[in-house]
Write an enzyme that holds these catalytic residues in place. Structure first.
Site, PDB file in Angstrom:
ATOM      1  N   GLU A  93       0.819  -1.205   0.000  1.00 54.91           N
ATOM      2  CA  GLU A  93       0.000   0.000   0.000  1.00 54.91           C
ATOM      3  C   GLU A  93       0.853   1.255   0.000  1.00 54.91           C
ATOM      4  O   GLU A  93       1.980   1.247   0.479  1.00 54.91           O
ATOM      5  CB  GLU A  93      -0.846   0.034   1.275  1.00 54.91           C
ATOM      6  N   CYS A 106       3.501   8.362   1.296  1.00 51.65           N
ATOM      7  CA  CYS A 106       3.909   7.336   2.251  1.00 51.65           C
ATOM      8  C   CYS A 106       4.008   6.007   1.487  1.00 51.65           C
ATOM      9  O   CYS A 106       3.043   5.580   0.859  1.00 51.65           O
ATOM     10  CB  CYS A 106       2.835   7.256   3.336  1.00 51.65           C
ATOM     11  N   CYS A 113       5.637  -7.592   7.388  1.00 51.98           N
ATOM     12  CA  CYS A 113       6.660  -7.161   8.351  1.00 51.98           C
ATOM     13  C   CYS A 113       6.855  -8.255   9.392  1.00 51.98           C
ATOM     14  O   CYS A 113       5.917  -8.942   9.759  1.00 51.98           O
ATOM     15  CB  CYS A 113       6.201  -5.870   9.027  1.00 51.98           C
ATOM     16  N   CYS A 117       4.262  -5.823  15.848  1.00 50.64           N
ATOM     17  CA  CYS A 117       3.665  -4.873  16.799  1.00 50.64           C
ATOM     18  C   CYS A 117       2.167  -5.165  16.923  1.00 50.64           C
ATOM     19  O   CYS A 117       1.490  -5.368  15.907  1.00 50.64           O
ATOM     20  CB  CYS A 117       3.895  -3.433  16.334  1.00 50.64           C
ATOM     21  N   CYS A 120      -0.635  -3.067  14.977  1.00 51.59           N
ATOM     22  CA  CYS A 120      -0.405  -2.771  13.562  1.00 51.59           C
ATOM     23  C   CYS A 120      -0.998  -3.840  12.637  1.00 51.59           C
ATOM     24  O   CYS A 120      -0.758  -5.035  12.819  1.00 51.59           O
ATOM     25  CB  CYS A 120       1.097  -2.639  13.331  1.00 51.59           C
ATOM     26  N   GLY A 160       5.987  -2.537   6.296  1.00 53.22           N
ATOM     27  CA  GLY A 160       7.355  -3.024   6.424  1.00 53.22           C
ATOM     28  C   GLY A 160       8.248  -2.198   7.326  1.00 53.22           C
ATOM     29  O   GLY A 160       7.934  -1.048   7.657  1.00 53.22           O
ATOM     30  N   GLU A 161       9.352  -2.800   7.737  1.00 49.91           N
ATOM     31  CA  GLU A 161      10.340  -2.136   8.571  1.00 49.91           C
ATOM     32  C   GLU A 161      11.549  -1.801   7.689  1.00 49.91           C
ATOM     33  O   GLU A 161      12.315  -2.694   7.302  1.00 49.91           O
ATOM     34  CB  GLU A 161      10.718  -3.077   9.734  1.00 49.91           C
ATOM     35  N   SER A 192      11.026   5.774   8.912  1.00 45.68           N
ATOM     36  CA  SER A 192      10.440   5.444  10.213  1.00 45.68           C
ATOM     37  C   SER A 192      10.840   4.030  10.616  1.00 45.68           C
ATOM     38  O   SER A 192      10.745   3.096   9.831  1.00 45.68           O
ATOM     39  CB  SER A 192       8.915   5.553  10.109  1.00 45.68           C
ATOM     40  N   SER A 215       9.486   4.990  16.077  1.00 41.01           N
ATOM     41  CA  SER A 215       8.177   4.605  16.609  1.00 41.01           C
ATOM     42  C   SER A 215       8.341   4.199  18.062  1.00 41.01           C
ATOM     43  O   SER A 215       8.801   3.108  18.358  1.00 41.01           O
ATOM     44  CB  SER A 215       7.614   3.435  15.801  1.00 41.01           C
ATOM     45  N   LEU A 216       7.978   5.104  18.934  1.00 38.29           N
ATOM     46  CA  LEU A 216       8.230   4.895  20.361  1.00 38.29           C
ATOM     47  C   LEU A 216       7.037   4.213  21.028  1.00 38.29           C
ATOM     48  O   LEU A 216       7.147   3.118  21.575  1.00 38.29           O
ATOM     49  CB  LEU A 216       8.511   6.268  20.987  1.00 38.29           C
ATOM     50  N   HIS A 217       5.934   4.898  21.049  1.00 37.68           N
ATOM     51  CA  HIS A 217       4.649   4.370  21.496  1.00 37.68           C
ATOM     52  C   HIS A 217       4.560   3.955  22.953  1.00 37.68           C
ATOM     53  O   HIS A 217       3.510   3.434  23.366  1.00 37.68           O
ATOM     54  CB  HIS A 217       4.194   3.197  20.609  1.00 37.68           C
ATOM     55  N   ASN A 291      -5.047   4.080  15.271  1.00 36.00           N
ATOM     56  CA  ASN A 291      -6.079   3.684  14.320  1.00 36.00           C
ATOM     57  C   ASN A 291      -6.598   2.320  14.726  1.00 36.00           C
ATOM     58  O   ASN A 291      -5.813   1.375  14.775  1.00 36.00           O
ATOM     59  CB  ASN A 291      -5.426   3.546  12.948  1.00 36.00           C
ATOM     60  N   CYS A 334      -1.657   2.254   7.022  1.00 28.00           N
ATOM     61  CA  CYS A 334      -1.146   1.203   6.152  1.00 28.00           C
ATOM     62  C   CYS A 334      -1.339  -0.203   6.691  1.00 28.00           C
ATOM     63  O   CYS A 334      -1.291  -0.437   7.876  1.00 28.00           O
ATOM     64  CB  CYS A 334       0.307   1.470   5.828  1.00 28.00           C
TER      65      CYS A 334
HETATM   66  N1  SAH Z   1       7.980  -0.254  10.476  1.00 29.94           N
HETATM   67  C1  SAH Z   1       8.192   1.126  10.591  1.00 29.94           C
HETATM   68  C2  SAH Z   1       7.492   1.939   9.527  1.00 29.94           C
HETATM   69  C3  SAH Z   1       6.145   1.484   9.094  1.00 29.94           C
HETATM   70  S1  SAH Z   1       4.862   1.661  10.285  1.00 29.94           S
HETATM   71  C4  SAH Z   1       7.815   1.606  11.973  1.00 29.94           C
HETATM   72  O1  SAH Z   1       7.218   0.850  12.719  1.00 29.94           O
HETATM   73  O2  SAH Z   1       8.171   2.721  12.299  1.00 29.94           O
HETATM   74  C5  SAH Z   1       4.553   3.425  10.177  1.00 29.94           C
HETATM   75  C6  SAH Z   1       4.033   4.048  11.464  1.00 29.94           C
HETATM   76  O3  SAH Z   1       2.666   3.667  11.704  1.00 29.94           O
HETATM   77  C7  SAH Z   1       4.811   3.626  12.708  1.00 29.94           C
HETATM   78  O4  SAH Z   1       5.057   4.750  13.536  1.00 29.94           O
HETATM   79  C8  SAH Z   1       3.855   2.663  13.357  1.00 29.94           C
HETATM   80  O5  SAH Z   1       4.146   2.487  14.702  1.00 29.94           O
HETATM   81  C9  SAH Z   1       2.523   3.321  13.071  1.00 29.94           C
HETATM   82  N2  SAH Z   1       1.345   2.479  13.219  1.00 29.94           N
HETATM   83  C10 SAH Z   1       1.197   1.188  12.929  1.00 29.94           C
HETATM   84  N3  SAH Z   1      -0.069   0.768  13.213  1.00 29.94           N
HETATM   85  C11 SAH Z   1      -0.721   1.860  13.680  1.00 29.94           C
HETATM   86  C12 SAH Z   1      -2.044   2.073  14.138  1.00 29.94           C
HETATM   87  N4  SAH Z   1      -2.947   1.099  14.173  1.00 29.94           N
HETATM   88  N5  SAH Z   1      -2.376   3.320  14.544  1.00 29.94           N
HETATM   89  C13 SAH Z   1      -1.474   4.337  14.512  1.00 29.94           C
HETATM   90  N6  SAH Z   1      -0.206   4.196  14.095  1.00 29.94           N
HETATM   91  C14 SAH Z   1       0.171   2.953  13.683  1.00 29.94           C
HETATM   92 FE1  SF4 Z   2       6.236  -3.602  11.365  1.00 31.62          FE
HETATM   93 FE2  SF4 Z   2       6.157  -0.967  11.790  1.00 31.62          FE
HETATM   94 FE3  SF4 Z   2       3.909  -2.444  11.834  1.00 31.62          FE
HETATM   95 FE4  SF4 Z   2       5.667  -2.693  13.803  1.00 31.62          FE
HETATM   96  S1  SF4 Z   2       4.493  -0.850  13.282  1.00 31.62           S
HETATM   97  S2  SF4 Z   2       4.652  -4.378  12.730  1.00 31.62           S
HETATM   98  S3  SF4 Z   2       7.567  -2.442  12.707  1.00 31.62           S
HETATM   99  S4  SF4 Z   2       5.206  -2.086  10.078  1.00 31.62           S
END
Ligand code: SAH
Ligand code: SF4
Length: 348
Positions: A93, A106, A113, A117, A120, A160-161, A192, A215-217, A291, A334
């Site tokens: 995507e 984006c 991936c 997480c 995600c 993807g990462e 990212s 991506s800290l979270h 999301n 995504c």
């Molecule tokens: N793998 C990389 C880049 C792709 S994810 C990473 O994790 O940084 C892109 C961003 O979307 C990251 O900051 C990820 O943590 C965030 N993300 C993934 N799922 C999400 C969700 N459901 N709501 C909000 N942000 C999300």
């Molecule tokens: Fe992979 Fe980024 Fe999604 Fe984590 S947030 S599963 S690293 S795409």
């Protein structure tokens, strides 16, 4: 023998390939221009290249393409989401966002991936394969052609990462910033990552210098390890150290991404803990209400909670913004669209 993705080669590599096979060096520039300026998708379109050369090239190379499988346009803003397919039947995507100062895109770096997480949609679907540099570029080329626009900002925040596909992603960054290609400023490329520490050092040492989003979270190892398995391998202390190294080495401000999940990581205490660890460093915090993804049970924090969180951070002089969610009606987050498409086809 597997074929080479010719779109992934830089001009020097292309010259070497041609001369090794007895062709004239200057043809490399012409072919490169067909690929990276005119964005052709087949060798036959390269009308000034001799037939014999085309035939030799097609026996060792292919041209990667990203085909539009689905295109969704948001009713609320001009956000456009693409589901692209590759000839091997895989999907990724990408999203185009219309900001006042230009178009931002984006894009994805892997099909799926490995990082898992819990919040995600991509992580839930598992990993299939890496994308080539040419496939990462093609996502931009296809959108530019389809919309007759020029993309001026790119974020590697799709599926993807990126640091788990390091070589191809670095190759992509170099090709995208080449003045004979897209000519994007590296400063307009944001990478990212979930925090693959050794690769952050490696990237910093390349001095490219792209903007790094981390991506800290979560502000503690306890919470972060629950939502991001990668944290068990590379805990927060190491992640922050690597980010400081990146900022010092490149002079670039780090962006910390923080998805606000109701009742999980959005308390005032979390905000204090976060601020205490990053205050005084060259950084910015992006807060984004999570999301909701089917099956995760996570809900986005309410506006009041977001405001309270920002207020705590500002007491420590930590810059933070609440990111507006674009294209919320088209699953612009995504991984969601691909998930749906696979479901419809009887997949995951
Ligand atoms: N793998 C990389 C880049 C792709 S994810 C990473 O994790 O940084 C892109 C961003 O979307 C990251 O900051 C990820 O943590 C965030 N993300 C993934 N799922 C999400 C969700 N459901 N709501 C909000 N942000 C999300
Ligand atoms: Fe992979 Fe980024 Fe999604 Fe984590 S947030 S599963 S690293 S795409």
């Amino acid at each position: 023998m597997s074929l080479t993705d010719i779109k992934s080669l830089n001009i020097t590599e292309l010259e070497e390939l041609l001369t090794q096979r007895g062709h004239q060096r200057f043809r490399a520039n012409q072919i490169y221009s067909w690929l990276h300026q005119k964005h052709v998708e087949s060798f036959e379109e390269m009308t000034n290249i001799p037939k014999a050369l085309i035939s030799d090239l097609s026996s060792i190379c292919y041209i990667s393409v990203a085909n539009i499988e689905k295109k969704l346009v948001s009713r609320y803003d001009n956000t456009i989401k693409y589901l692209y397919s590759f000839p091997d039947g895989e999907y990724v995507e990408a999203v185009v966002m219309d900001y006042h100062h230009g178009y931002s895109m984006c894009i994805s770096t892997q099909v799926g991936c490995k990082m898992g997480c819990t919040f995600c949609a991509t992580g839930k679907g598992g990993f299939t394969r890496n994308l080539t540099a040419g496939e990462i570029l093609s996502q931009i080329y296809t959108a530019q052609k389809d919309l007759t626009i020029r993309i001026s900002n790119v974020v590697l925040m799709g599926m993807g990462e990126p640091l788990d596909n390091f070589d191809n992603v670095v190759r992509f960054i170099r090709l995208a910033s080449d003045e004979k290609g897209l000519n994007l400023s590296t400063r307009h490329i944001t990478l990212s990552t979930c925090g693959l520490v050794p690769k952050i050092y490696e990237l910093a040492d390349l001095k490219l210098p792209v903007t790094l989003a981390l991506s800290l979270h979560a502000p503690t190892n306890e919470i972060r390890s629950k939502t991001m398995p990668v944290n068990k391998k590379y805990p927060l202390e190491e992640v922050f150290k690597a980010c400081r190294y990146y900022a010092d080495n490149t002079g670039r401000r780090i962006t910390y991404e923080y998805a606000m999940i109701s009742g999980v990581n959005d308390s005032d205490e979390c905000a204090h803990l976060l601020a205490q660890q990053i205050k005084g460093t060259l950084c910015h915090v992006n807060l984004i209400p999570v999301n909701p993804v089917e099956g995760t049970g996570y809900n986005p924090s309410k506006d009041k909670r977001l405001t309270a969180f920002v207020n705590v951070l500002s007491k420590y002089n930590v810059n933070a913004t609440v990111r507006r969610t674009l294209g919320s009606d088209i699953n612009a987050s995504c991984g969601q669209l691909r998930g749906k498409n696979l479901k419809n086809k009887g997949g995951v």
